[in-house]
Design an enzyme around this catalytic site. Structure first.
Site, PDB file in Angstrom:
ATOM      1  N   GLU A 105      -7.506 102.670  51.176  1.00  0.00           N
ATOM      2  CA  GLU A 105      -6.359 101.841  51.582  1.00  0.00           C
ATOM      3  C   GLU A 105      -5.080 102.302  50.886  1.00  0.00           C
ATOM      4  O   GLU A 105      -3.993 102.283  51.458  1.00  0.00           O
ATOM      5  CB  GLU A 105      -6.636 100.371  51.243  1.00  0.00           C
ATOM      6  N   GLU A 125     -16.536  98.579  52.313  1.00  0.00           N
ATOM      7  CA  GLU A 125     -16.568  97.175  51.876  1.00  0.00           C
ATOM      8  C   GLU A 125     -17.686  96.364  52.526  1.00  0.00           C
ATOM      9  O   GLU A 125     -18.271  95.483  51.892  1.00  0.00           O
ATOM     10  CB  GLU A 125     -15.212  96.504  52.154  1.00  0.00           C
TER      11      GLU A 125
HETATM   12  C1  3H9 Z   1     -12.731  97.230  47.622  1.00  0.00           C
HETATM   13  O1  3H9 Z   1     -12.170  98.267  47.427  1.00  0.00           O
HETATM   14  C2  3H9 Z   1     -12.030  95.997  48.123  1.00  0.00           C
HETATM   15  C3  3H9 Z   1     -10.656  96.263  48.658  1.00  0.00           C
HETATM   16  O2  3H9 Z   1     -10.707  96.560  50.038  1.00  0.00           O
HETATM   17  C4  3H9 Z   1      -9.790  95.032  48.564  1.00  0.00           C
HETATM   18  C5  3H9 Z   1      -9.284  94.645  47.276  1.00  0.00           C
HETATM   19  C6  3H9 Z   1      -8.266  93.547  47.335  1.00  0.00           C
HETATM   20  N1  3H9 Z   1     -15.825  99.174  40.684  1.00  0.00           N
HETATM   21  O3  3H9 Z   1     -22.386 105.014  41.832  1.00  0.00           O
HETATM   22  P1  3H9 Z   1     -22.317 105.689  40.501  1.00  0.00           P
HETATM   23  C7  3H9 Z   1     -19.391 102.191  38.549  1.00  0.00           C
HETATM   24  S1  3H9 Z   1     -14.372  97.028  47.294  1.00  0.00           S
HETATM   25  C8  3H9 Z   1     -16.397  99.103  39.483  1.00  0.00           C
HETATM   26  O4  3H9 Z   1     -23.537 105.744  39.692  1.00  0.00           O
HETATM   27  P2  3H9 Z   1     -21.873 108.228  41.783  1.00  0.00           P
HETATM   28  C9  3H9 Z   1     -20.887 102.054  38.774  1.00  0.00           C
HETATM   29  O5  3H9 Z   1     -21.298 100.715  38.635  1.00  0.00           O
HETATM   30  C10 3H9 Z   1     -14.869  98.572  46.637  1.00  0.00           C
HETATM   31  N2  3H9 Z   1     -17.347  99.962  39.055  1.00  0.00           N
HETATM   32  O6  3H9 Z   1     -21.697 107.164  40.634  1.00  0.00           O
HETATM   33  C11 3H9 Z   1     -21.441 102.955  37.702  1.00  0.00           C
HETATM   34  O7  3H9 Z   1     -21.394 102.237  36.480  1.00  0.00           O
HETATM   35  P3  3H9 Z   1     -22.533 102.458  35.372  1.00  0.00           P
HETATM   36  C12 3H9 Z   1     -15.076  99.603  47.666  1.00  0.00           C
HETATM   37  C13 3H9 Z   1     -17.707 100.914  39.881  1.00  0.00           C
HETATM   38  O8  3H9 Z   1     -21.191 109.433  41.312  1.00  0.00           O
HETATM   39  C14 3H9 Z   1     -20.408 104.079  37.628  1.00  0.00           C
HETATM   40  O9  3H9 Z   1     -19.210 103.550  38.212  1.00  0.00           O
HETATM   41  N3  3H9 Z   1     -15.627 100.781  47.083  1.00  0.00           N
HETATM   42  C15 3H9 Z   1     -17.169 101.048  41.162  1.00  0.00           C
HETATM   43  O10 3H9 Z   1     -23.275 108.296  42.225  1.00  0.00           O
HETATM   44  C16 3H9 Z   1     -20.814 105.318  38.380  1.00  0.00           C
HETATM   45  O11 3H9 Z   1     -21.155 104.951  39.708  1.00  0.00           O
HETATM   46  C17 3H9 Z   1     -16.946 101.005  47.013  1.00  0.00           C
HETATM   47  O12 3H9 Z   1     -17.730 100.214  47.468  1.00  0.00           O
HETATM   48  C18 3H9 Z   1     -16.162 100.118  41.555  1.00  0.00           C
HETATM   49  N4  3H9 Z   1     -15.573 100.195  42.770  1.00  0.00           N
HETATM   50  O13 3H9 Z   1     -21.103 107.617  43.044  1.00  0.00           O
HETATM   51  C19 3H9 Z   1     -17.377 102.275  46.344  1.00  0.00           C
HETATM   52  N5  3H9 Z   1     -17.727 102.108  41.779  1.00  0.00           N
HETATM   53  O14 3H9 Z   1     -22.440 103.908  35.014  1.00  0.00           O
HETATM   54  C20 3H9 Z   1     -18.420 101.994  45.321  1.00  0.00           C
HETATM   55  C21 3H9 Z   1     -18.616 102.626  40.911  1.00  0.00           C
HETATM   56  O15 3H9 Z   1     -22.183 101.492  34.329  1.00  0.00           O
HETATM   57  N6  3H9 Z   1     -18.833 103.161  44.570  1.00  0.00           N
HETATM   58  N7  3H9 Z   1     -18.609 101.911  39.757  1.00  0.00           N
HETATM   59  O16 3H9 Z   1     -23.814 102.130  36.079  1.00  0.00           O
HETATM   60  C22 3H9 Z   1     -19.582 104.150  45.067  1.00  0.00           C
HETATM   61  O17 3H9 Z   1     -19.926 104.190  46.223  1.00  0.00           O
HETATM   62  C23 3H9 Z   1     -20.059 105.220  44.118  1.00  0.00           C
HETATM   63  O18 3H9 Z   1     -19.923 104.704  42.815  1.00  0.00           O
HETATM   64  C24 3H9 Z   1     -19.283 106.559  44.168  1.00  0.00           C
HETATM   65  C25 3H9 Z   1     -19.743 107.467  43.004  1.00  0.00           C
HETATM   66  C26 3H9 Z   1     -19.592 107.241  45.509  1.00  0.00           C
HETATM   67  C27 3H9 Z   1     -17.809 106.342  44.025  1.00  0.00           C
END
Ligand code: 3H9
Length: 678
Positions: A105, A125
């Site tokens: 976004e 999301e």
């Molecule tokens: C959103 O954006 C809402 C908006 O539209 C509106 C707002 C108003 N936040 O997955 P990994 C942590 S909703 C906090 O193992 P990878 C994760 O818990 C969001 N923490 O790495 C982990 O912590 P730990 C939309 C986060 O390399 C560490 O980072 N976005 C977040 O396999 C490593 O993560 C998503 O849904 C976060 N957003 O994969 C994307 N993301 O080491 C969510 C990750 O303590 N994330 N962490 O266990 C992902 O899909 C994967 O993390 C990503 C990396 C592909 C980025």
């Protein structure tokens, strides 16, 4: 505290850099830093354009999910993005890694978007039970059209940079290592020109011209959306982008977003997000435990399971030696693997060149000696302890010292299997789920003597082959099947007491499972493990086999199937069950769906509690991970243990007591203390 946002000048271009490991989530400090940096760029008369980029492994991966459910702290993401878009100096997003959710976004609010070819962009999301909440549902359709926006917003799967370029989400692909330099040059080339604002784009008019696309999308994607609230809200939001002015569309988006955020589905799905990541962590194993190299894998057994297991490694580029006892079985197994790959190619999931590349990594053999150089051997032979022990003793002889020996057993004791070897520290369970090349779950079974580096290697390997792993200790059936057996026990009892088997299946379908236990039996084949003597009938299942009702493949099992495989309850089966119930002395009665649901699901929670108490599972959320990925438990309820806490453990205990079913001390204690499992 230092800000995660810093600025660097490159002549007339201000480069705004985020350094917020691990994934540059858009937490409060990042949002505040971005707002300040944009203000700084606007205020400085020498700055004519800006670039936003990230340090570390990725561009912003979204809003900071850990902030959800807490009191909001400004500036909000929508506010920051509006300020970026409002800038009359061009702002360029320079994307590497994954621009997801709020990160995508943010890119949409910039005036231009550049990315390296390996980058991915998406709005995931919905996988958290939400929709984009920072203008994404309104800006994206205005940039790429409603039709192209729908799959991104509603299904939540990221797309490659190349696809993003094709639909107009990106302006330019850069070189792998020249992202920043190219973004700066690009920004400079746009200095002084009027900026294009996505919120004023008109590509969404395709949704006005052809409003049927929204309903059509809902129909074609019905299966993927089943039971979930967020995808329908996402369609409504994209539709609003076609029908309403930007400001009103944003209002609608916010309304839908807030409604979902406060609902139970999103809470459950956010729980799952962190559960999946927590499951990778092993409490008594340091994160830096050295890993063993896995360069070649042996698989014993070329049946459905062995073949499926082998495909995981081949697809990940790891050579596999596949061992069978008979040439014919080996040929059959490898032919099935090729057919499965070719079917994927037909569906466009891989190219024929990839099929050939995967199959080229396969070495079929009849000779144990060929396993000598494998770093890991997985046995997928008949579920019988003596057979497994023979296989492991043989493997211990032929494989090199230090090779890991794994069993795919779904019930048997890994500790006992390990006694057949001189290397119990290198033995563990790798329990795949059928079809093994498709199902996400890998239950990693830790024996009493399994070494830390062996366990850590298995967990890492699971990620390499795209599985979600959870660790289980040794017990009959491990986490998943141990709980399943309690459900099956009740399903069998319920039909003896008078519940109809289709009601039992329907209760689970209505709860959100893809199918119930009797449908499952029909699909798998009721004759699996049948003794093949029609005269010997001691169970309902044996009676069905004796009547030629082997399941779907025979056109009849518990249900009658038509040519489209639609099921209808069968009078013959009804009579067989009634006959059995009468012989067993059961008076059949009406059993309502509430009772069925409670008796199927509450004993599973009770068993889960015992599994926790016995430390077979490290944490309650690991049990949720197992059930969601291995058995189709609906993700929007968060898994059995999270679901139990949402309806209240005291409700579960009261229900079990009411039905005269056992309640473990641990469950009773948790309920009495008014707490949840984690
Ligand atoms: C959103 O954006 C809402 C908006 O539209 C509106 C707002 C108003 N936040 O997955 P990994 C942590 S909703 C906090 O193992 P990878 C994760 O818990 C969001 N923490 O790495 C982990 O912590 P730990 C939309 C986060 O390399 C560490 O980072 N976005 C977040 O396999 C490593 O993560 C998503 O849904 C976060 N957003 O994969 C994307 N993301 O080491 C969510 C990750 O303590 N994330 N962490 O266990 C992902 O899909 C994967 O993390 C990503 C990396 C592909 C980025």
């Amino acid at each position: 505290m230092t800000s995660p946002i810093r600025t660097e000048r490159d002549g007339n271009v201000l480069v705004i850099v985020s350094d917020n490991p691990p994934v540059n989530a858009l937490g409060q400090a990042v949002r505040a830093g971005l707002a300040d940096a944009i203000a700084k760029g606007l205020a400085d008369p020498d700055i004519e354009a800006m670039v936003i980029r990230c340090d570390g492994q990725t561009f912003f991966a979204g809003a900071d999910i850990t902030e959800f459910g807490k009191p909001p702290q400004g500036p909000s993401l929508p506010q920051v993005l509006d300020r970026i878009e409002a800038s009359d100096k061009p702002v360029v997003a320079a994307i590497h890694g994954t621009a997801l959710g709020g990160g995508c976004e943010l890119a949409l609010a910039c005036h231009y978007r550049l990315a390296v070819p390996k980058a991915k962009l998406g709005l995931p999301e919905v996988k958290l039970g939400l929709i984009p909440g920072a203008g994404g549902t309104q800006r994206l359709p205005r940039l790429v059209g409603a039709k192209a926006a729908l799959p991104l917003v509603v299904l939540g799967n990221p797309i490659s940079a190349r696809d993003a370029l094709d639909i107009g989400l990106l302006d330019l692909l850069t070189g792998d290592s020249s992202l920043e330099a190219e973004a700066i040059a690009f920004a400079r080339s746009k200095a002084g020109q009027p900026v294009p604002r996505t919120s004023q784009g008109t590509a969404n008019q395709d949704g006005v011209r052809d409003p049927a696309i929204f309903d059509e999308f809902r129909v074609t994607q019905g299966r993927a959306m089943r039971g979930l609230d967020a995808p329908n809200a996402a369609i409504a939001a994209v539709r609003a982008a076609a029908e309403l002015p930007f400001a009103e569309g944003v209002k609608k988006e916010r309304e839908l977003f807030v409604g979902l955020m406060t609902g139970t589905q999103s809470k459950a799905m956010r729980h799952y997000f962190f559960a999946e990541r927590a499951a990778q962590k092993i409490a008594d194993l340091p994160a830096d435990t050295p890993l063993l190299p896995i360069r070649a894998v042996g698989v014993i057994g070329a049946g459905t399971m062995g073949g499926g297991i082998a495909m995981n490694f081949l697809s990940a580029g790891i050579p596999v030696i596949l061992l069978e006892m008979q040439q014919e079985a080996l040929d059959r197994g490898t032919a099935v693997m090729r057919r499965n790959y070719e079917a994927s190619a037909k569906r466009g999931r891989m190219t024929m060149a990839q099929v050939d590349a995967a199959m080229d990594l396969l070495t079929p053999t009849l000779d144990y000696a060929d396993l000598a150089d494998c770093d890991l051997v997985i046995e997928a032979v008949y579920e019988n302890m003596d057979v497994k022990k023979q296989v492991f003793a043989r493997l211990d002889e032929v494989t090199k010292p230090g090779a890991i020996l794994a069993s795919n057993t779904s019930y048997l004791s890994i500790d006992e299997i390990a006694t057949a070897t001189q290397r119990p520290g290198h033995v563990l369970g790798l329990h795949f789920f059928s079809p093994a090349n498709v199902m996400k779950l890998l239950e990693v079974v830790r024996g009493a003597q399994t070494r830390g580096d062996v366990l850590a290697t298995a967990m890492k390997l699971a990620r390499t082959i795209g599985k979600v792993a959870a660790v289980s200790g040794v017990c009959a059936g491990f986490i998943g099947n141990r709980m399943l057996s309690k459900r099956q026990e009740q399903a069998n009892k319920l039909i003896m007491e008078g519940a109809s088997y289709w009601d039992v299946d329907d209760v689970l379908l209505e709860f959100g499972f893809p199918m119930g236990p009797f449908q499952m039996g029909d699909l798998a084949g009721l004759d699996i493990g049948w003794h093949r003597d029609p005269a010997k009938v001691t169970t309902v299942r044996e009676a069905l086999c004796a009547a030629g009702r082997f399941g779907q493949k025979a056109g009849k099992g518990f249900y009658d199937y038509d040519s489209a495989r639609q099921r209808t309850p069968s009078d013959e089966v009804r009579a067989i069950i009634a006959d059995f119930a009468a012989k067993a002395g059961h008076t059949q009665r009406e059993v309502g769906k509430d009772e069925i649901r409670e008796r199927l699901l509450y004993p599973m929670v009770n068993e889960g509690a015992k599994i926790l108490d016995e430390k077979i599972a490290q944490r309650a959320s690991d049990i949720d991970v197992v059930w969601i990925n291995g058995y189709g438990w609906p993700i929007y309820t968060g898994g059995p243990m999270f679901w139990a806490s949402t309806i209240g453990l005291e409700t579960i205990v009261a229900g079990l007591d009411r039905h005269g079913l056992p309640v473990s001390d641990y469950l009773r204690k948790c309920a009495a203390e008014g707490r949840t499992f984690d």
